[in-house]
Design a protein around this motif. Structure first.
Motif, PDB file in Angstrom:
ATOM      1  N   MET A 324       1.055  -1.286   0.052  1.00 21.11           N
ATOM      2  CA  MET A 324       0.154   0.034  -0.098  1.00 21.11           C
ATOM      3  C   MET A 324       0.927   1.340   0.047  1.00 21.11           C
ATOM      4  SD  MET A 324      -1.199   0.212   4.050  1.00 21.11           S
ATOM      5  CE  MET A 324      -0.320   0.705   5.332  1.00 21.11           C
ATOM      6  N   THR A 325       0.209   2.372  -0.415  1.00 16.55           N
ATOM      7  CA  THR A 325       0.844   3.664  -0.223  1.00 16.55           C
ATOM      8  C   THR A 325       0.594   4.193   1.138  1.00 16.55           C
ATOM      9  OG1 THR A 325       0.426   4.087  -2.703  1.00 16.55           O
ATOM     10  CG2 THR A 325       1.002   5.837  -1.358  1.00 16.55           C
ATOM     11  N   SER A 326       1.335   4.462   1.850  1.00 15.60           N
ATOM     12  CA  SER A 326       1.413   4.806   3.238  1.00 15.60           C
ATOM     13  C   SER A 326       1.212   6.172   3.599  1.00 15.60           C
ATOM     14  CB  SER A 326       2.580   4.408   4.021  1.00 15.60           C
ATOM     15  OG  SER A 326       2.959   3.130   4.149  1.00 15.60           O
ATOM     16  N   THR A 327       1.469   7.133   2.619  1.00 17.71           N
ATOM     17  CA  THR A 327       1.465   8.686   2.685  1.00 17.71           C
ATOM     18  C   THR A 327       0.029   9.038   1.961  1.00 17.71           C
ATOM     19  OG1 THR A 327       3.781   8.948   2.653  1.00 17.71           O
ATOM     20  CG2 THR A 327       2.327  10.747   2.219  1.00 17.71           C
ATOM     21  N   VAL A 328      -0.916   9.132   2.789  1.00 20.36           N
ATOM     22  CA  VAL A 328      -2.460   9.591   2.069  1.00 20.36           C
ATOM     23  C   VAL A 328      -2.714  10.933   2.438  1.00 20.36           C
ATOM     24  CG1 VAL A 328      -4.760   8.454   2.175  1.00 20.36           C
ATOM     25  CG2 VAL A 328      -2.984   7.029   2.421  1.00 20.36           C
ATOM     26  N   GLN A 329      -3.224  11.665   1.416  1.00 24.58           N
ATOM     27  CA  GLN A 329      -3.845  12.764   1.664  1.00 24.58           C
ATOM     28  C   GLN A 329      -5.173  12.833   1.708  1.00 24.58           C
ATOM     29  OE1 GLN A 329      -2.541  15.686  -1.101  1.00 24.58           O
ATOM     30  NE2 GLN A 329      -3.575  17.369  -0.187  1.00 24.58           N
ATOM     31  N   MET A 343      -6.470  19.437  -6.160  1.00 26.40           N
ATOM     32  CA  MET A 343      -6.056  18.158  -5.570  1.00 26.40           C
ATOM     33  C   MET A 343      -6.467  16.839  -6.490  1.00 26.40           C
ATOM     34  SD  MET A 343      -7.090  16.087  -2.293  1.00 26.40           S
ATOM     35  CE  MET A 343      -6.823  17.551  -1.266  1.00 26.40           C
ATOM     36  N   LEU A 344      -7.598  17.053  -7.300  1.00 26.78           N
ATOM     37  CA  LEU A 344      -8.129  15.949  -8.490  1.00 26.78           C
ATOM     38  C   LEU A 344      -7.783  16.579  -9.684  1.00 26.78           C
ATOM     39  CD1 LEU A 344     -11.553  14.907  -6.573  1.00 26.78           C
ATOM     40  CD2 LEU A 344      -9.396  13.911  -6.413  1.00 26.78           C
ATOM     41  N   SER A 345      -6.935  17.476  -9.914  1.00 26.63           N
ATOM     42  CA  SER A 345      -6.849  17.772 -11.328  1.00 26.63           C
ATOM     43  C   SER A 345      -5.188  17.912 -11.487  1.00 26.63           C
ATOM     44  CB  SER A 345      -7.386  19.148 -11.754  1.00 26.63           C
ATOM     45  OG  SER A 345      -7.082  20.316 -10.714  1.00 26.63           O
ATOM     46  N   ASN A 346      -4.506  19.073 -10.946  1.00 30.04           N
ATOM     47  CA  ASN A 346      -3.172  19.344 -11.179  1.00 30.04           C
ATOM     48  C   ASN A 346      -2.362  18.308 -10.426  1.00 30.04           C
ATOM     49  OD1 ASN A 346      -4.067  21.529 -12.455  1.00 30.04           O
ATOM     50  ND2 ASN A 346      -2.864  23.007 -11.182  1.00 30.04           N
ATOM     51  N   HIS A 350      -6.882  10.627  -7.819  1.00 28.17           N
ATOM     52  CA  HIS A 350      -8.212   9.986  -8.307  1.00 28.17           C
ATOM     53  C   HIS A 350      -9.141   9.661  -7.093  1.00 28.17           C
ATOM     54  CE1 HIS A 350      -6.397  10.068 -12.450  1.00 28.17           C
ATOM     55  NE2 HIS A 350      -5.408   9.603 -11.844  1.00 28.17           N
ATOM     56  N   HIS A 351      -8.643   9.085  -6.133  1.00 26.60           N
ATOM     57  CA  HIS A 351      -9.342   8.900  -4.988  1.00 26.60           C
ATOM     58  C   HIS A 351      -8.749   9.618  -3.744  1.00 26.60           C
ATOM     59  CE1 HIS A 351      -9.182   5.568  -8.109  1.00 26.60           C
ATOM     60  NE2 HIS A 351     -10.530   5.491  -8.091  1.00 26.60           N
ATOM     61  N   GLN A 367     -12.828  11.579  -8.688  1.00 23.39           N
ATOM     62  CA  GLN A 367     -12.906  12.731  -9.555  1.00 23.39           C
ATOM     63  C   GLN A 367     -14.519  12.687 -10.165  1.00 23.39           C
ATOM     64  OE1 GLN A 367     -10.164  11.474 -12.255  1.00 23.39           O
ATOM     65  NE2 GLN A 367      -8.393  13.024 -11.606  1.00 23.39           N
ATOM     66  N   SER A 368     -14.968  11.393 -10.270  1.00 24.44           N
ATOM     67  CA  SER A 368     -16.413  11.496 -10.802  1.00 24.44           C
ATOM     68  C   SER A 368     -17.425  12.135  -9.740  1.00 24.44           C
ATOM     69  CB  SER A 368     -16.935   9.983 -10.870  1.00 24.44           C
ATOM     70  OG  SER A 368     -16.110   9.480 -11.943  1.00 24.44           O
ATOM     71  N   ASP A 369     -17.150  12.330  -8.545  1.00 27.39           N
ATOM     72  CA  ASP A 369     -18.082  12.861  -7.754  1.00 27.39           C
ATOM     73  C   ASP A 369     -17.762  14.242  -7.831  1.00 27.39           C
ATOM     74  OD1 ASP A 369     -18.863  10.417  -6.301  1.00 27.39           O
ATOM     75  OD2 ASP A 369     -16.835  10.496  -5.316  1.00 27.39           O
ATOM     76  N   LEU A 370     -16.802  14.718  -7.799  1.00 28.08           N
ATOM     77  CA  LEU A 370     -16.544  16.272  -7.993  1.00 28.08           C
ATOM     78  C   LEU A 370     -17.129  16.523  -9.390  1.00 28.08           C
ATOM     79  CD1 LEU A 370     -15.287  18.747  -6.960  1.00 28.08           C
ATOM     80  CD2 LEU A 370     -13.333  18.091  -8.056  1.00 28.08           C
ATOM     81  N   ILE A 371     -16.910  15.912 -10.443  1.00 28.46           N
ATOM     82  CA  ILE A 371     -17.599  16.356 -11.789  1.00 28.46           C
ATOM     83  C   ILE A 371     -18.854  16.402 -11.591  1.00 28.46           C
ATOM     84  CG2 ILE A 371     -17.897  15.796 -13.980  1.00 28.46           C
ATOM     85  CD1 ILE A 371     -15.139  14.552 -14.000  1.00 28.46           C
TER      86      ILE A 371
END
Length: 386
Positions: A324-329, A343-346, A350-351, A367-371
């Motif tokens: 897993m990726t441990s550093t999560v934003q 965050m979800l563009s530049n 994606h999640h 990204q779908s939720d934001l769109i």
């Protein structure tokens, strides 16, 4: 006449009380430390501190983000100006003419070397008008005390500003394209561009005491503020998915892969027993682990690799926590959705996990939720306008 006279009154300084206090406190501490350090380093030298350092302290501690306050500005500007001042004092007999020439040449040199620092103009004048002690020092004045003073004041600014969370040296906002192509980042493809900003600054023809990238970032934040006002208070908690499929550190690779296939998702947040996010695993994590090409039978090869891993290490099967990726934003449920856009563009995410006040997972955003949210908000805005 009233309008003309009002032009002499400066606009209010838009800075919080904390920043004003930091500026005063930093200047006091920085100047004190720089003086003590300089006196210790220079010993009995008659000139161990020069007055222009007070003006430098204003920049380094009150406006550390200014291009005029950066390390190269104070070091380069002061050393170059001191050198020019000493030279003018030595070869131009008239003190007034020498001082004027030193100031003008120092400014020209700082422009050319990109180290414009207003207090350096005073350093050049000090080299000319500082009196017998300064003249007797000759070119040593450039390094002792100007160079020593500048260095110690800079070290104090580096320690003080970074200790308080003020980024110094101030790095400009990045506009790099993460895919390595010539396209500008997604969020910059509408509205003004950096080329537009460059054209306006060139037409203006004046020095602006803020970097081009910082100016662009301010404009972008202003646009975000306007969008937030238009869309209303739509938070991440309003648009997130609440029934989140999760994994734990000890979830096996095969279990995690089957969860992602069964629910048609591309990421799994990894949580502990308190439902706090400790990592995230995506399709890319599986690919990096398997060292596979997605175009070459990825699914079948991954299944085969997992089976071989389980048979080979039956006593200790490989788990999701190892890849897993441990550093999560993560984002807070009460954060406005407009803040998700960069965050979800530049940044290419994606999640994004959504957490509550105690850092526990409460939802997931894509990204779908934001769109969808921005689309509905735009529809509502258009309908209201009609």
């Amino acid at each position: 006449m009233n309008a003309w006279l009002r032009g002499f009154m400066p606009p209010p300084i838009i800075a919080g009380k904390r920043e004003k206090l930091y500026g005063c406190l930093g200047a006091c501490i920085g100047l004190l430390l720089a003086q003590l350090s300089s006196k210790y380093a220079l010993g009995d030298l008659n000139i161990w501190f020069v007055a222009p350092m007070g003006a430098s302290a204003v920049l380094l501690f009150a406006v550390p983000s200014s291009p005029l306050a950066q390390p190269w500005s104070i070091i380069g500007g002061n050393l170059v100006s001191a050198t020019i001042g000493v030279t003018c004092a030595r070869f131009i007999g008239d003190p007034m003419l020498a001082a004027s020439a030193a100031g003008a040449l120092a400014i020209g040199a700082m422009f050319g070397l990109r180290c414009l620092h207003p207090p350096s103009g005073a350093v050049a004048l000090t080299a000319v008008l500082g009196g017998p002690a300064v003249h007797a020092a000759g070119y040593d004045f450039v390094f002792w005390p100007v160079g020593v003073n500048s260095l110690f004041l800079l070290l104090a600014a580096l320690a003080f500003n970074n200790a308080l969370g003020r980024r110094y040296p101030h790095a400009p906002a990045s506009h790099a394209q993460q895919h390595g192509t010539k396209d500008v980042p997604p969020i910059d493809r509408l509205g003004f561009t950096l080329d537009d900003l460059d054209a306006v600054l060139k037409e203006q023809g004046q020095i602006v005491d803020v970097s081009r990238d910082d100016l662009a970032a301010l404009f972008m934040q202003t646009e975000m503020h306007a969008y937030r006002r238009r869309f209303g208070e739509i938070t991440c908690g309003d648009i997130m998915s609440r029934d989140v499929i999760t994994a734990e550190f000890g979830t096996t690779l095969e279990e995690a892969w089957m969860l992602m296939r069964r629910h048609h998702i591309k990421a799994l947040p990894v949580i502990n027993r308190a439902r706090r996010v400790i990592g995230i695993v995506t399709l890319m994590d599986f690919m990096r682990h398997a060292n596979l090409d997605i175009h070459a039978g990825f699914d079948a090869k991954l299944r085969k690799l997992i089976r071989r891993t389980l048979h080979t290490h039956s006593d200790k099967p490989e788990v999701i926590g190892q890849i897993m990726t441990s550093t999560v934003q993560a984002v807070h449920a009460e954060m406005h959705i407009v803040e998700l856009v960069p965050m979800l563009s530049n940044q290419g995410k994606h999640h994004v996990p959504v957490v509550d006040d105690e850092g526990r997972l409460v939802g997931m955003l894509t990204q779908s939720d934001l769109i969808g949210a921005l689309y509905r908000g735009r529809l509502a805005d258009t309908t209201a306008a009609a």
